[in-house]
Design a protein around this motif. Structure first.
Motif, PDB file in Angstrom:
ATOM      1  N   GLU A   1       0.798  -1.228   0.000  1.00 20.24           N
ATOM      2  CA  GLU A   1       0.000   0.000   0.000  1.00 20.24           C
ATOM      3  C   GLU A   1       0.830   1.276   0.000  1.00 20.24           C
ATOM      4  OE1 GLU A   1      -3.207  -0.176   2.924  1.00 20.24           O
ATOM      5  OE2 GLU A   1      -3.138  -2.374   2.828  1.00 20.24           O
ATOM      6  N   TRP A   2       2.062   1.209   0.508  1.00 23.50           N
ATOM      7  CA  TRP A   2       2.894   2.409   0.570  1.00 23.50           C
ATOM      8  C   TRP A   2       4.219   2.261  -0.171  1.00 23.50           C
ATOM      9  CZ3 TRP A   2      -0.297   1.019   4.619  1.00 23.50           C
ATOM     10  CH2 TRP A   2      -1.208   1.991   5.052  1.00 23.50           C
ATOM     11  N   GLY A   3       4.658   1.044  -0.418  1.00 22.49           N
ATOM     12  CA  GLY A   3       5.931   0.801  -1.076  1.00 22.49           C
ATOM     13  C   GLY A   3       6.939   0.152  -0.159  1.00 22.49           C
ATOM     14  N   SER A   4       6.978   0.607   1.096  1.00 26.45           N
ATOM     15  CA  SER A   4       7.884   0.052   2.102  1.00 26.45           C
ATOM     16  C   SER A   4       7.509   0.658   3.446  1.00 26.45           C
ATOM     17  CB  SER A   4       9.344   0.398   1.776  1.00 26.45           C
ATOM     18  OG  SER A   4       9.561   1.796   1.931  1.00 26.45           O
ATOM     19  N   ALA A   5       8.141   0.145   4.510  1.00 22.23           N
ATOM     20  CA  ALA A   5       7.935   0.741   5.827  1.00 22.23           C
ATOM     21  C   ALA A   5       8.437   2.179   5.850  1.00 22.23           C
ATOM     22  CB  ALA A   5       8.642  -0.096   6.896  1.00 22.23           C
ATOM     23  N   ALA A   6       9.564   2.431   5.201  1.00 26.66           N
ATOM     24  CA  ALA A   6      10.092   3.794   5.141  1.00 26.66           C
ATOM     25  C   ALA A   6       9.134   4.720   4.407  1.00 26.66           C
ATOM     26  CB  ALA A   6      11.464   3.789   4.457  1.00 26.66           C
ATOM     27  N   ASP A   7       8.486   4.219   3.357  1.00 22.49           N
ATOM     28  CA  ASP A   7       7.511   5.028   2.623  1.00 22.49           C
ATOM     29  C   ASP A   7       6.260   5.277   3.469  1.00 22.49           C
ATOM     30  OD1 ASP A   7       9.057   5.305   0.293  1.00 22.49           O
ATOM     31  OD2 ASP A   7       8.385   3.360  -0.459  1.00 22.49           O
TER      32      ASP A   7
END
Length: 245
Positions: free
Chosen positions: A218-224
């Motif tokens: 949903e966001w690309g990664s945890a960092a995103d």
């Protein structure tokens, strides 16, 4: 204790789930020993436990508990900065009516409705500025689990290591801690069903894998995910400097 990577519970009198996260390989570095810790609540620390905390050099604590939890069980440690960063307004998260009261629903609630608070907690970890930092809630499992996972993943720690660290918690909370917590809930009139018991004690690897899958899908990664909730590139650099420098 294997000093290659963290995970083993530290024998700090008055805690059940205090351990450090040293040795994790990240992008461009390794988390040093004695830099990053996670724990259950610290209100039960004995004098010996407080001395052990001082010996560990912990000077920055990010407390994820709600106001009512911190008032009922305050942390009292001299010469330590305690940053109160609640994830929930109350110690009992209000799950939406159409969601079952289980771990999956609580974790989805944190991701969907409290991403800004999870991000603020990671921000406060970054602001430890190289001091030994500890993050905790009541059990050191759910709120702490997501905040630690976001922090480690944002640093580039492999997801398998993050999931493995998360899953360890159930081992340390089983027995005396779990019995006392369930008895406290029962005594306060809160119905203790098998679902509630799981909510209190379980930390299944499959759940953390599912949440990481959500962050990636949903966001690309945890960092995103963090960036989408206001975590800036400079704050990301500060996090790396604080925990890897």
């Amino acid at each position: 204790m294997d000093r290659t990577i963290g995970g083993d519970r530290l024998a700090i009198d008055g805690t059940y789930n205090l351990r450090e996260l040293g040795g994790h390989q990240a992008e461009g570095g390794t988390i040093p020993w004695g830099r990053f810790f996670r724990s259950d609540a610290l209100a039960g620390l004995t004098p010996a436990g407080k001395q052990s905390m001082a010996d560990l050099g912990i000077r920055w604590i990010v407390d994820l508990r709600s106001d009512d939890e911190t008032v009922a069980e305050p942390t009292e440690l001299p010469e330590v900065t305690i940053v109160h960063t609640p994830i929930f307004i109350s110690g009992r998260p209000a799950v939406e009516p159409d969601r079952p009261a289980d771990l999956d629903s609580v974790y989805d609630l944190m991701v969907d409705a409290h991403g800004d608070r999870l991000t603020e907690a990671v921000r406060q970890i970054a602001h430890a500025d190289g001091e030994a930092v500890l993050v905790h809630c009541t059990a050191g499992k759910d709120r702490t689990g997501l905040v630690v996972a976001l922090t480690l993943l944002a640093l580039g720690v492999h997801r398998d290591a993050v999931v493995e660290d998360y899953a360890l918690t159930a081992n340390y909370l089983a027995g005396q801690w779990a019995d006392a917590m369930l008895a406290k809930m029962h005594g306060s009139g809160f119905p203790v069903s098998s679902e509630v018991s799981a909510l209190v004690t379980a930390s299944p690897a499959a759940l953390m894998n599912r949440i990481i899958d959500r962050w990636e899908a949903e966001w690309g990664s945890a960092a995103d995910f963090l960036a989408a909730h206001g975590f800036t590139e400079s704050e990301h650099a500060l996090l790396r400097s604080s925990l890897l420098g």
